[in-house]
Enzyme design. Structure first.
Site, mmCIF file in Angstrom:
data_model
loop_
_atom_site.group_PDB
_atom_site.id
_atom_site.type_symbol
_atom_site.label_atom_id
_atom_site.label_comp_id
_atom_site.label_asym_id
_atom_site.label_seq_id
_atom_site.Cartn_x
_atom_site.Cartn_y
_atom_site.Cartn_z
ATOM 1 N N GLN A 165 0.869 -1.192 0.000
ATOM 2 C CA GLN A 165 0.000 0.000 0.000
ATOM 3 C C GLN A 165 0.898 1.232 0.000
ATOM 4 O O GLN A 165 1.739 1.379 0.889
ATOM 5 C CB GLN A 165 -0.858 -0.029 1.258
ATOM 6 N N GLU A 169 -9.347 -1.938 5.987
ATOM 7 C CA GLU A 169 -8.120 -1.913 6.789
ATOM 8 C C GLU A 169 -8.452 -1.742 8.275
ATOM 9 O O GLU A 169 -7.768 -2.274 9.146
ATOM 10 C CB GLU A 169 -7.254 -0.750 6.301
HETATM 11 C C1 LIG Z 1 3.437 -0.543 11.340
HETATM 12 C C2 LIG Z 1 3.000 0.489 10.360
HETATM 13 C C3 LIG Z 1 2.691 0.105 9.060
HETATM 14 C C4 LIG Z 1 2.302 1.062 8.122
HETATM 15 N N1 LIG Z 1 2.048 0.648 6.839
HETATM 16 C C5 LIG Z 1 1.720 1.566 5.904
HETATM 17 C C6 LIG Z 1 1.525 1.149 4.541
HETATM 18 O O1 LIG Z 1 1.657 -0.020 4.203
HETATM 19 N N2 LIG Z 1 1.232 2.088 3.631
HETATM 20 C C7 LIG Z 1 1.078 3.397 3.956
HETATM 21 O O2 LIG Z 1 0.770 4.195 3.073
HETATM 22 N N3 LIG Z 1 1.262 3.829 5.243
HETATM 23 C C8 LIG Z 1 1.580 2.933 6.214
HETATM 24 N N4 LIG Z 1 1.787 3.339 7.510
HETATM 25 C C9 LIG Z 1 1.723 4.771 7.826
HETATM 26 C C10 LIG Z 1 0.509 5.182 8.651
HETATM 27 O O3 LIG Z 1 -0.647 5.162 7.859
HETATM 28 C C11 LIG Z 1 0.807 6.576 9.222
HETATM 29 O O4 LIG Z 1 1.901 6.441 10.133
HETATM 30 C C12 LIG Z 1 -0.389 7.137 9.967
HETATM 31 O O5 LIG Z 1 -1.436 7.447 9.062
HETATM 32 C C13 LIG Z 1 -0.008 8.432 10.745
HETATM 33 O O6 LIG Z 1 0.631 9.339 9.924
HETATM 34 P P1 LIG Z 1 2.026 9.974 10.348
HETATM 35 O O7 LIG Z 1 2.948 8.879 10.723
HETATM 36 O O8 LIG Z 1 2.428 10.898 9.253
HETATM 37 O O9 LIG Z 1 1.738 10.794 11.683
HETATM 38 P P2 LIG Z 1 1.070 12.233 11.790
HETATM 39 O O10 LIG Z 1 -0.097 12.319 10.876
HETATM 40 O O11 LIG Z 1 2.158 13.241 11.658
HETATM 41 O O12 LIG Z 1 0.553 12.216 13.276
HETATM 42 C C14 LIG Z 1 1.415 12.365 14.404
HETATM 43 C C15 LIG Z 1 0.554 12.383 15.653
HETATM 44 O O13 LIG Z 1 -0.347 13.502 15.617
HETATM 45 C C16 LIG Z 1 -1.685 13.075 15.765
HETATM 46 N N5 LIG Z 1 -2.572 13.875 14.910
HETATM 47 C C17 LIG Z 1 -2.352 14.255 13.627
HETATM 48 N N6 LIG Z 1 -3.426 14.976 13.184
HETATM 49 C C18 LIG Z 1 -4.323 15.023 14.199
HETATM 50 C C19 LIG Z 1 -5.636 15.571 14.349
HETATM 51 N N7 LIG Z 1 -6.234 16.228 13.352
HETATM 52 N N8 LIG Z 1 -6.265 15.408 15.538
HETATM 53 C C20 LIG Z 1 -5.673 14.734 16.578
HETATM 54 N N9 LIG Z 1 -4.429 14.178 16.480
HETATM 55 C C21 LIG Z 1 -3.780 14.304 15.307
HETATM 56 C C22 LIG Z 1 -1.702 11.631 15.270
HETATM 57 O O14 LIG Z 1 -2.792 10.907 15.826
HETATM 58 C C23 LIG Z 1 -0.346 11.144 15.773
HETATM 59 O O15 LIG Z 1 -0.440 10.773 17.139
HETATM 60 C C24 LIG Z 1 2.179 2.425 8.495
HETATM 61 C C25 LIG Z 1 2.480 2.813 9.804
HETATM 62 C C26 LIG Z 1 2.900 1.863 10.734
HETATM 63 C C27 LIG Z 1 3.226 2.313 12.126
#
Ligand SMILES: Cc1cc2nc3c(=O)[nH]c(=O)nc-3n(C[C@H](O)[C@H](O)[C@H](O)COP(=O)(O)OP(=O)(O)OC[C@H]3O[C@@H](n4cnc5c(N)ncnc54)[C@H](O)[C@@H]3O)c2cc1C
Length: 395
Positions: free
Chosen positions: A142, A260
């Site tokens: 993905q 998912e």
């Molecule tokens: C084990 C694992 C597997 C993954 N696999 C995939 C994959 O296969 N493909 C893929 O595309 N992605 C994948 N991901 C990525 C995952 O989808 C993202 O890590 C997730 O969507 C969070 O985005 P970010 O890491 O950019 O954190 P951010 O969006 O920067 O968030 C950081 C923190 O801020 C909080 N936050 C952000 N916005 C808000 C809001 N509006 N209100 C309250 N809190 C908020 C979040 O909850 C989080 O605690 C994976 C992640 C992990 C850990």
């Protein structure tokens, strides 16, 4: 509903149990992110497919056996509870065995992309892509997240530019699970920079080995190359690999996200098996005078049973019965249950918990549950605003 399995379901359950007991490898396969592990997991998937067990609920023309979703839930229960053929009967003092059936290397394809193809794909796409997926000839990743687009997925900047007969991809994706051992990916790309953030996106399927694609593994907390960055520099995608319509990518992606977050990616069988192993661990290592810890074991078991019943209710409900946002509730539930289960196990193990083993590895992975598939903070906002109808957060 009547929770007693009928003869047909019981016969299916017995068939799956017997097959797994005879075929689950006696030794753990090497990790999927190694060349050896990649080959071994693909070989296992082919074996499952030959036995008609890789995708039981898909139509036969795509490699399934047209079984009901209830049968699929039963398959999942058996799969997660399976033990290798030669493990034999365990003595009372022996450590409980961990999960034994190999992880599904193609989980992103089988549990996320396939249901999206059933809803949004064309007949040609289904016929071309699903049988190869069922045998794991094509393993899928993905490719949604970007360095500046995680929770705020609509901020995606990677773009697809129109060219003769298709699209050219540019940009960077990150955190793509299993991308280092996959063949193809499903991604979201901006095709109309002038349209609003949610409107100008298109859902595209691309080849991870195509010219213009570079996959760079990222080492996880566990030490495995669990996910990867993907750099795109003019990789070509034919029109035939647009899933849904151009500009309608957000809607298609939300359909994938529902699978998912709901029972498709993380079925009840996974937690049921872990809860039973926890009860086993309590019986072997628990201190009967510690009522608080015993209650936590019981709570985890009850929660896993509740999730099982939720699974049965979900697959029995008429189509369209549940809100599309209900998957957010499910996601918060299973991800928190996974942490609670593993934390309880580590406490039961005491100092031994720090030694490498299934419970520690499971705990480290459980910690990522509240992050992937959309963070739990975001899911709670969805639950509050979309399910409960509470006032929207100010933008
Ligand atoms: C084990 C694992 C597997 C993954 N696999 C995939 C994959 O296969 N493909 C893929 O595309 N992605 C994948 N991901 C990525 C995952 O989808 C993202 O890590 C997730 O969507 C969070 O985005 P970010 O890491 O950019 O954190 P951010 O969006 O920067 O968030 C950081 C923190 O801020 C909080 N936050 C952000 N916005 C808000 C809001 N509006 N209100 C309250 N809190 C908020 C979040 O909850 C989080 O605690 C994976 C992640 C992990 C850990």
């Amino acid at each position: 509903m009547n929770l007693d399995l009928d003869d047909d379901a019981r016969a299916f359950q017995a068939e799956v149990r017997d097959w797994l007991a005879a075929h689950v490898p006696a030794r753990r396969l090497p990790p999927v992110d190694t060349a050896e592990g990649n080959a071994a997991h693909r070989a296992w998937e082919r074996e499952l497919a030959q036995a008609g067990l890789s995708v039981v609920s898909w139509p036969a023309e795509y490699g399934g056996r047209g079984a009901s979703l209830l049968h699929w839930l039963l398959f999942e229960e058996e799969y997660h509870a399976a033990q290798p053929a030669r493990s034999g009967k365990r003595g009372k003092q022996e450590a409980p065995l961990g999960p034994a059936a190999p992880v599904r290397i193609n989980q992103n394809g089988l549990f996320l992309l396939a249901p999206t193809l059933f809803t949004h794909g064309t007949a040609e796409q289904r016929a071309r892509l699903l049988p190869r997926m069922a045998r794991s000839d094509d393993v899928w990743a993905q490719a949604w997240s970007e360095p500046g687009a995680g929770s705020d997925l609509a901020a995606i900047r990677s773009r697809a530019e129109r060219t003769d007969g298709g699209w050219l991809l540019h940009g960077q994706k990150t955190w793509s699970s299993r991308a280092c051992c996959a063949d193809r990916a499903f991604g979201l790309f901006r095709t109309d920079p002038a349209a609003g953030p949610h409107r100008g996106l298109t859902y595209l399927l691309f080849d991870l080995r195509a010219p213009g694609v570079t996959v760079r593994p990222i080492r996880q907390l566990s030490g495995d190359n669990g996910f990867a960055e993907i750099f795109l520099d003019g990789a070509f995608v034919p029109d035939a690999d647009v899933l849904g319509e151009v500009g309608n990518g957000w809607r298609v992606a939300m359909s994938t996200a529902g699978h998912e977050r709901g029972i498709s990616l993380r079925s009840p069988g996974r937690f049921l098996a872990a809860a039973l192993r926890l009860v086993d661990l309590w019986r072997n290592a628990g201190d009967s005078s510690d009522g608080a810890l015993r209650d936590r074991v019981a709570d985890a078991w009850i929660a896993a049973q509740a999730y099982r019943l939720h699974g049965f209710a979900s697959v029995s409900a008429p189509p369209g019965h549940a809100s599309p946002f209900a998957a957010s509730l499910t996601k918060v539930f299973w991800s928190e249950l996974d942490i609670a289960l593993h934390e309880t196990a580590l406490e039961l193990l005491g100092p031994q918990a720090e030694l490498p083993g299934d419970w520690l590895a499971g705990y480290l992975f459980a910690l990522s549950g509240p992050i992937y598939a959309g963070t739990n903070e975001i899911q709670r906002t969805v639950i509050a605003e979309r399910l409960l109808g509470l006032p929207r957060e100010p933008a």
